[in-house]
Design an enzyme around this catalytic site. Structure first.
Site, PDB file in Angstrom:
ATOM      1  N   SER A  97       0.988  -1.334   0.058  1.00 54.78           N
ATOM      2  CA  SER A  97       0.467   0.096   0.339  1.00 54.78           C
ATOM      3  C   SER A  97       1.119   1.239   0.016  1.00 54.78           C
ATOM      4  O   SER A  97       2.169   1.284   0.268  1.00 54.78           O
ATOM      5  CB  SER A  97      -1.207  -0.017   1.294  1.00 54.78           C
ATOM      6  OG  SER A  97      -0.173   0.647   2.049  1.00 54.78           O
ATOM      7  N   LYS A  98       0.268   2.803  -0.252  1.00 60.03           N
ATOM      8  CA  LYS A  98       0.932   3.584   0.261  1.00 60.03           C
ATOM      9  C   LYS A  98       2.018   3.919   1.056  1.00 60.03           C
ATOM     10  O   LYS A  98       2.820   4.527   0.566  1.00 60.03           O
ATOM     11  CB  LYS A  98      -0.273   4.622   0.273  1.00 60.03           C
ATOM     12  CG  LYS A  98      -1.354   5.028  -1.545  1.00 60.03           C
ATOM     13  CD  LYS A  98      -0.643   6.464  -1.493  1.00 60.03           C
ATOM     14  CE  LYS A  98      -1.700   6.359  -3.397  1.00 60.03           C
ATOM     15  NZ  LYS A  98      -2.999   6.664  -2.803  1.00 60.03           N
ATOM     16  N   ARG A  99       1.773   2.863   2.275  1.00 61.58           N
ATOM     17  CA  ARG A  99       2.322   3.263   3.351  1.00 61.58           C
ATOM     18  C   ARG A  99       3.894   2.649   3.216  1.00 61.58           C
ATOM     19  O   ARG A  99       4.164   2.531   3.689  1.00 61.58           O
ATOM     20  CB  ARG A  99       1.939   2.759   4.501  1.00 61.58           C
ATOM     21  CG  ARG A  99       0.805   3.183   5.274  1.00 61.58           C
ATOM     22  CD  ARG A  99       0.636   2.906   7.038  1.00 61.58           C
ATOM     23  NE  ARG A  99      -0.563   1.310   6.422  1.00 61.58           N
ATOM     24  CZ  ARG A  99      -1.931   1.213   5.394  1.00 61.58           C
ATOM     25  NH1 ARG A  99      -2.535   2.279   6.006  1.00 61.58           N
ATOM     26  NH2 ARG A  99      -1.722  -0.193   5.520  1.00 61.58           N
ATOM     27  N   ASP A 100       4.154   1.883   2.537  1.00 60.57           N
ATOM     28  CA  ASP A 100       5.214   1.174   1.573  1.00 60.57           C
ATOM     29  C   ASP A 100       5.866   1.597   1.499  1.00 60.57           C
ATOM     30  O   ASP A 100       6.833   1.466   0.248  1.00 60.57           O
ATOM     31  CB  ASP A 100       5.084  -0.152   1.283  1.00 60.57           C
ATOM     32  CG  ASP A 100       4.073  -1.237   2.028  1.00 60.57           C
ATOM     33  OD1 ASP A 100       4.539  -1.732   2.681  1.00 60.57           O
ATOM     34  OD2 ASP A 100       3.074  -1.852   1.606  1.00 60.57           O
ATOM     35  N   GLY A 101       5.777   3.333   1.037  1.00 62.55           N
ATOM     36  CA  GLY A 101       6.707   4.001   0.508  1.00 62.55           C
ATOM     37  C   GLY A 101       6.468   4.013  -0.585  1.00 62.55           C
ATOM     38  O   GLY A 101       5.526   4.628  -1.467  1.00 62.55           O
TER      39      GLY A 101
END
Ligand code: GLU
Length: 383
Positions: free
Chosen positions: A254-258
């Site tokens: 997801s976006k949180r993974d950079g």
């Protein structure tokens, strides 16, 4: 499906963000499948979320696909331009009794959800307005209420399909959350904005899509969409639900993974060749003989869903880096120079990096074997 149905697949990105690696991987599988069978690969821009859709995201998605070499065969279909066809389908469902107007207010719906929660039940619409009498409807309209349009989902229905990746699939109508909203709230004499499941079915049918290839997060939607195909008297496509891309911890990337957008990978110095090669390996096991380093044409020649795994595919930076190094080491000096030139110029080196092309090519011959990212060719050229 009869053998005479032409193979037509599509990627249906929503232009609400830049080209995500998951969408790009879905594009790869669609492209490979179409090319393998001599079919068509199409695009549909799903821009019905008017607030979040932006033309610059459409541009970014198309640029990213072009950069990756995932060429498409017809002008992209723009979903918002097809709203009249969507409304017509809804009118048809209302007329046939498959759909109805629901006047429930937000407050009533949240009270319903709280009740279900208190009773330890999964949240769902309780189908309360399914069989309103004309008098009850008039009373709501007289109150000034607007209505959404819902599609009836029979709790007793069993939906089955033969998924090209996951095999025999079975879904219970009772697990689909109750009668589904297909048009946003609007005055009771109008049809509000049509919603995702309805428009996808209408558009896939209009585009004569033979195979819908998309991420497995859409499986429950497929259950709903198959009911819509039946109610509209349309022939459904074949479905293939591809495994999700997982991060190092085994959760959905997801976006949180950079780094998740294709543009990010490009900016980091990954080549298009390595990235499509790597994305193909995310969930697909190549048959004996072609190894792990291949181009799109080579993969298309042998691609089939039999070798697509059901389990999620964990993102492996080491493998991507290895592939990228292989691609860079294999580039002719002239080609490497072409790719590095814009990066050198962005550093403000202009035409000045050793002025002439021959000198620059010599530099590339020297640098090439040591590169694992294209940007390394900037730092290492600095001295
Ligand atoms: N716009 C949807 C998405 O981005 C398309 C899903 C589909 O392929 O039907 O997820």
């Amino acid at each position: 499906m009869p053998a005479t149905v032409p193979v037509r697949v599509r990627l249906a990105p929503s232009p609400t963000g830049t080209l995500h690696i998951g969408t790009a991987r879905t594009a790869v599988f669609n492209w490979l499948f179409a090319r393998h069978l001599g079919g068509a690969f199409l695009l549909r821009i799903e821009d019905t979320d008017r607030e979040r859709s932006k033309p610059e995201f459409t541009d970014n998605i198309l640029d990213g696909l072009r950069w990756l070499g995932l060429t498409w065969d017809e002008d992209p279909v723009v979903q918002s331009a097809r709203i009249e066809a969507h409304r017509q389908a809804i009118a048809q469902l209302l007329a046939s009794g498959h759909a109805y107007r629901c006047f429930a207010s937000d407050a009533e719906l949240s009270a319903m959800r709280e009740r279900q929660q208190a009773e330890g039940r999964a949240p769902r619409y309780d189908n309360l307005h399914r069989d309103l009498t004309p008098e009850q409807q008039q009373a709501y309209i007289a109150e000034g209420r607007e209505a959404v349009i819902r599609f009836r989902i029979d709790d007793g229905a069993t939906i089955t399909w033969n998924d090209l990746v996951r095999g025999e699939m079975r879904w219970a109508g009772s697990d689909l959350g109750g009668d589904m909203v297909i048009a946003r709230r609007a005055p009771a004499d109008a049809i509000g904005d049509p919603l995702y499941n309805l428009v996808v079915v209408v558009d896939d049918a209009a585009m004569a899509i033979s195979h819908v290839i998309r991420g497995e997060d859409h499986i429950a939607n497929t259950g709903k969409q198959l009911l819509l195909y039946a109610a509209l008297g349309l022939t459904p496509p074949v479905f293939a639900h591809t495994p999700l891309i997982l991060n190092q911890e085994g959760r959905k990337l997801s976006k949180r993974d950079g780094v998740t957008s294709v543009g990010d990978f490009r900016a980091m110095g990954y080549t298009a060749e390595a990235l499509v090669n790597y994305m193909t390996l995310l969930g697909w096991s190549p048959p004996e003989g072609i190894g792990e380093r291949f181009n799109l044409e080579q993969a298309a020649a042998v691609f089939s869903f039999e070798r697509v795994n059901r389990a999620g595919a964990r993102f492996d930076w080491d493998k991507l880096n290895w592939l990228n190094a292989q691609v860079l080491h294999g580039l002719a000096a002239g080609e490497l120079r072409q790719r590095l030139l814009p990066l050198w110029q962005a550093r403000g080196w202009g035409e000045g990096v050793g002025a002439d092309a021959a000198w620059q090519e010599d530099l590339c011959t020297l640098l090439g074997p040591a590169l694992s990212l294209l940007v390394d060719g900037v730092d290492q050229a600095a001295p």
